[in-house]
Scaffold this active site. Structure first.
Site, mmCIF file in Angstrom:
data_model
loop_
_atom_site.group_PDB
_atom_site.id
_atom_site.type_symbol
_atom_site.label_atom_id
_atom_site.label_comp_id
_atom_site.label_asym_id
_atom_site.label_seq_id
_atom_site.Cartn_x
_atom_site.Cartn_y
_atom_site.Cartn_z
ATOM 1 N N GLY A 53 27.941 13.632 -2.813
ATOM 2 C CA GLY A 53 29.331 14.095 -2.904
ATOM 3 C C GLY A 53 30.212 12.931 -3.274
ATOM 4 O O GLY A 53 29.821 11.765 -3.124
ATOM 5 N N CYS A 80 22.239 10.456 -0.942
ATOM 6 C CA CYS A 80 23.480 9.720 -1.225
ATOM 7 C C CYS A 80 24.543 10.003 -0.152
ATOM 8 O O CYS A 80 24.384 9.588 0.988
ATOM 9 C CB CYS A 80 23.957 10.044 -2.641
ATOM 10 S SG CYS A 80 25.131 8.821 -3.234
ATOM 11 N N TYR A 81 25.614 10.744 -0.474
ATOM 12 C CA TYR A 81 26.624 11.054 0.546
ATOM 13 C C TYR A 81 25.952 11.715 1.756
ATOM 14 O O TYR A 81 26.275 11.416 2.905
ATOM 15 C CB TYR A 81 27.676 12.006 -0.037
ATOM 16 C CG TYR A 81 28.768 12.386 0.942
ATOM 17 C CD1 TYR A 81 29.891 11.587 1.091
ATOM 18 C CD2 TYR A 81 28.669 13.535 1.729
ATOM 19 C CE1 TYR A 81 30.892 11.917 1.986
ATOM 20 C CE2 TYR A 81 29.659 13.883 2.628
ATOM 21 C CZ TYR A 81 30.773 13.059 2.753
ATOM 22 O OH TYR A 81 31.762 13.383 3.641
ATOM 23 N N HIS A 170 19.419 9.131 -6.161
ATOM 24 C CA HIS A 170 19.298 10.564 -6.471
ATOM 25 C C HIS A 170 17.891 10.897 -6.947
ATOM 26 O O HIS A 170 17.590 10.734 -8.128
ATOM 27 C CB HIS A 170 20.330 10.954 -7.538
ATOM 28 C CG HIS A 170 21.719 10.942 -7.008
ATOM 29 N ND1 HIS A 170 22.298 12.030 -6.395
ATOM 30 C CD2 HIS A 170 22.638 9.951 -6.955
ATOM 31 C CE1 HIS A 170 23.518 11.733 -5.997
ATOM 32 N NE2 HIS A 170 23.748 10.465 -6.322
ATOM 33 N N GLU A 172 16.716 13.717 -7.521
ATOM 34 C CA GLU A 172 16.716 14.935 -8.342
ATOM 35 C C GLU A 172 16.922 14.662 -9.826
ATOM 36 O O GLU A 172 16.653 15.522 -10.662
ATOM 37 C CB GLU A 172 17.782 15.910 -7.828
ATOM 38 C CG GLU A 172 19.237 15.507 -8.047
ATOM 39 C CD GLU A 172 19.784 14.559 -6.962
ATOM 40 O OE1 GLU A 172 18.983 13.883 -6.289
ATOM 41 O OE2 GLU A 172 21.018 14.491 -6.810
ATOM 42 N N ASP A 228 20.305 38.435 -19.709
ATOM 43 C CA ASP A 228 20.767 38.667 -18.331
ATOM 44 C C ASP A 228 21.016 40.149 -18.047
ATOM 45 O O ASP A 228 20.538 40.677 -17.040
ATOM 46 C CB ASP A 228 22.039 37.859 -18.044
ATOM 47 C CG ASP A 228 21.820 36.373 -18.258
ATOM 48 O OD1 ASP A 228 20.644 35.959 -18.325
ATOM 49 O OD2 ASP A 228 22.803 35.629 -18.378
ATOM 50 N N SER A 229 21.745 40.815 -18.938
ATOM 51 C CA SER A 229 22.035 42.222 -18.633
ATOM 52 C C SER A 229 20.761 43.059 -18.734
ATOM 53 O O SER A 229 20.586 44.019 -17.982
ATOM 54 C CB SER A 229 23.149 42.771 -19.525
ATOM 55 O OG SER A 229 22.743 42.863 -20.859
ATOM 56 N N LYS A 367 18.388 30.520 -15.386
ATOM 57 C CA LYS A 367 18.077 31.249 -16.628
ATOM 58 C C LYS A 367 16.573 31.429 -16.857
ATOM 59 O O LYS A 367 16.115 32.523 -17.173
ATOM 60 C CB LYS A 367 18.692 30.504 -17.813
ATOM 61 C CG LYS A 367 18.649 31.270 -19.105
ATOM 62 C CD LYS A 367 19.779 32.260 -19.135
ATOM 63 C CE LYS A 367 19.808 33.088 -20.397
ATOM 64 N NZ LYS A 367 21.051 33.873 -20.455
#
Ligand code: XMP
Length: 511
Positions: A53, A80-81, A170, A172, A228-229, A367
């Protein structure tokens, strides 16, 4: 189901953390740090990750966490934070780094204690990605130092007995070597996860919970034929069948056979599929309009009008379904960026339909997970792996005024381009490609005749986020085949050009 809880302290890489966890086949959700502890407990996670953060933990306004979380008995990884917050909450001390060398940004050579569960089986040295200006001056009782860099003795801390781990860097982001393996170690070795979450599990759980939520209610969905739809529709079709109405509006600017393809994909479900052929009314409203934003506005408005009329025929519905996906949910704040193009989508529908509640069955999926779920539900590959197609369709790929003849011409040319790209296997390598009918006419010669016909542009790009893009270096031979076929097979086109501009300065679409 094994679940990991990611507590969001406002870091910019939070989505990435969730991606990494799911890549390990472990289900996770991101929740804001203000979520009441009782709600976090009800989620029943097997492990917790505190994100990074932008704040400093010692400031009053900095986000905090209910300290009871540390007596809950669930392992925690602080990043981190999140690491500094945990250190401070458990009796350590975090201060601004006085010395420039203790502030670390970017790639940093780091040494790891491989007897710590987080680093087991990994190299003892590697590059980590740092981004912090605070420093843990005192490590809390019970913790040991498990990684260091040249500038910083406490790059990582651990209290293995309680299952608490903190890293200043980090893991990630891709710049951290073996970062994903460290996250996997936390999930498997610390939290005891088996990593056996599959999309099949997700499908079953989602169907059960949709059935419970919807009961005998009626659901309405605007189906565009996009990924998506379509996947949202298939999931709802599987869950509630004939209680679902899908409205598919064909505005006349779809690609060749697109309407039939979408309809066929849903043919084996017992749902109410409404296909509205609205080509004439869209063309009538668009007559004489050549300005791109004008086209978008008219198509958006007309779409809502058609949808509204159709939904009135159905009467009151209980639920309006939307294909919102996870990045839309966790990407908070749209910012004040200037509007380059207004994107037409169905976001404005709620105001026009009489319904009780919104249902968003893909809210928790990324996605590529949506595509995977689509496959799991038996949707055809051409729908599931489809590239983005703008809401206004070919209308913004015909430069200038729109007519049915121009739309038909572009449809044929675009279909040839797509067919040849697929035959050559280029379609899998590229993120988006299409043809554009320009409003330039030029002189050509065909047989013994002079022609004065339109110029068609071909566009193909590679991109990771569609915010920037590179023009694709597709083979000359392929361009040659496409050009030859289009000029021979499509009336009204006598010249083909290939667009070699990247984004920026150009955009992907021409309008
Ligand atoms: P640009 O042209 O802005 O396109 O570089 C970036 C991505 O957005 C798509 N796009 C649209 N999508 N309605 C949509 O739903 C629109 O009006 C629209 N305009 C552009 C474009 O296809 C590309 O993927």
């Amino acid at each position: 189901m094994e679940k990991i809880l990611i507590i969001d302290f406002g870091g910019q890489y939070n989505q990435l953390i969730a991606r990494r966890v799911r890549e390990c086949s472990v289900y996770c959700e991101v929740k804001p740090c203000t979520t009441p502890l009782a709600e976090l407990k009800a989620f029943e996670p097997i492990g917790i990750i505190f994100t990074g953060g932008p704040n400093s933990v010692y400031l009053d306004a900095a986000p905090h966490i209910d300290p009871e979380i540390f007596t809950w008995g669930v392992p925690i990884l602080g990043i981190c934070y999140g690491c500094q917050l945990m250190a401070q909450a458990l009796g350590g001390e975090v201060v601004p780094a006085q010395d420039d060398s203790a502030r670390e940004y970017g790639k940093t050579l780091t040494w790891y204690d491989t007897s710590c569960k987080l680093f087991q089986g990994l190299p003892a040295q590697g590059v980590s990605w740092m981004s912090h200006s605070d420093y843990m001056a005192k490590v809390p009782e019970g913790f040991t130092l498990t990684a260091h860099s040249d500038a910083c003795p406490n790059v990582a801390i651990a209290d293995e007995a309680r299952g608490f781990y903190g890293v200043q860097y980090h893991p990630e982001v891709n710049h951290t070597q073996h970062g994903s393996d460290m996250i996997r170690n936390f999930l498997c070795k610390v939290c005891g996860s088996k990593g056996d979450w599959t999309m099949g599990d997700y499908k079953r759980t989602a169907i059960a919970s949709l059935r419970q939520k919807i009961g005998t209610g009626k659901v309405l969905l605007a189906l565009s034929g996009g990924v998506d739809s379509s996947v949202a529709a298939a999931l709802l079709a599987e869950a509630v069948g004939s209680q679902l109405t899908c409205v598919f509006v064909d505005h006349g600017f779809m690609r060749l056979h697109e309407g039939d393809e979408v309809e066929n994909a849903f043919a084996h479900w017992d749902i109410n599929f409404v296909r509205v052929d609205a080509e004439e009314r869209f063309l009538a409203r668009l007559a004489g309009v050549s300005e791109p934003e004008g086209k978008r506005k008219i198509i958006g408005e007309e779409f809502i009008r058609v949808f509204e009329e159709e939904s009135k025929k159905i009467g009151r519905v209980d639920f309006l379904a939307q294909g919102t996906i996870y990045p839309d949910v966790i990407e908070s704040g749209a910012g004040d960026a200037a509007v380059i193009k207004s994107h037409h989508n169905v976001g404005g529908l709620p105001d026009y339909v009489d319904f009780k509640e919104i249902v968003e069955p893909l809210r928790m999926l990324f996605k590529d997970e949506v595509r995977q779920l689509g496959r799991e539900l038996g949707l055809p590959e051409y729908l599931v792996s489809r590239q983005p197609f703008p809401g206004p369709g070919l209308a913004i790929r015909i430069i200038g005024e729109l007519t049915k003849e121009k739309a038909d011409t572009l449809r044929l040319a675009d279909a040839i381009f797509r067919e040849e790209m697929a035959k050559a296997g280029e379609d899998k390598k590229l993120n988006q490609f299409f043809a554009v009918l320009t409003d330039t006419r030029s002189v050509g010669v065909m047989g013994d005749y002079r022609t004065y016909d339109y110029t068609l542009a071909l566009r193909a790009v590679t991109t990771s986020d569609f915010m920037t893009a590179d023009w694709a270096r597709i083979p000359y031979d392929l361009l040659d085949r496409v050009s030859g076929r289009i000029v021979n097979e499509v009336n009204g086109i006598n010249r083909i050009v290939y667009d070699i501009t990247s984004k920026p300065p150009a955009t992907i679409e021409w309008e």
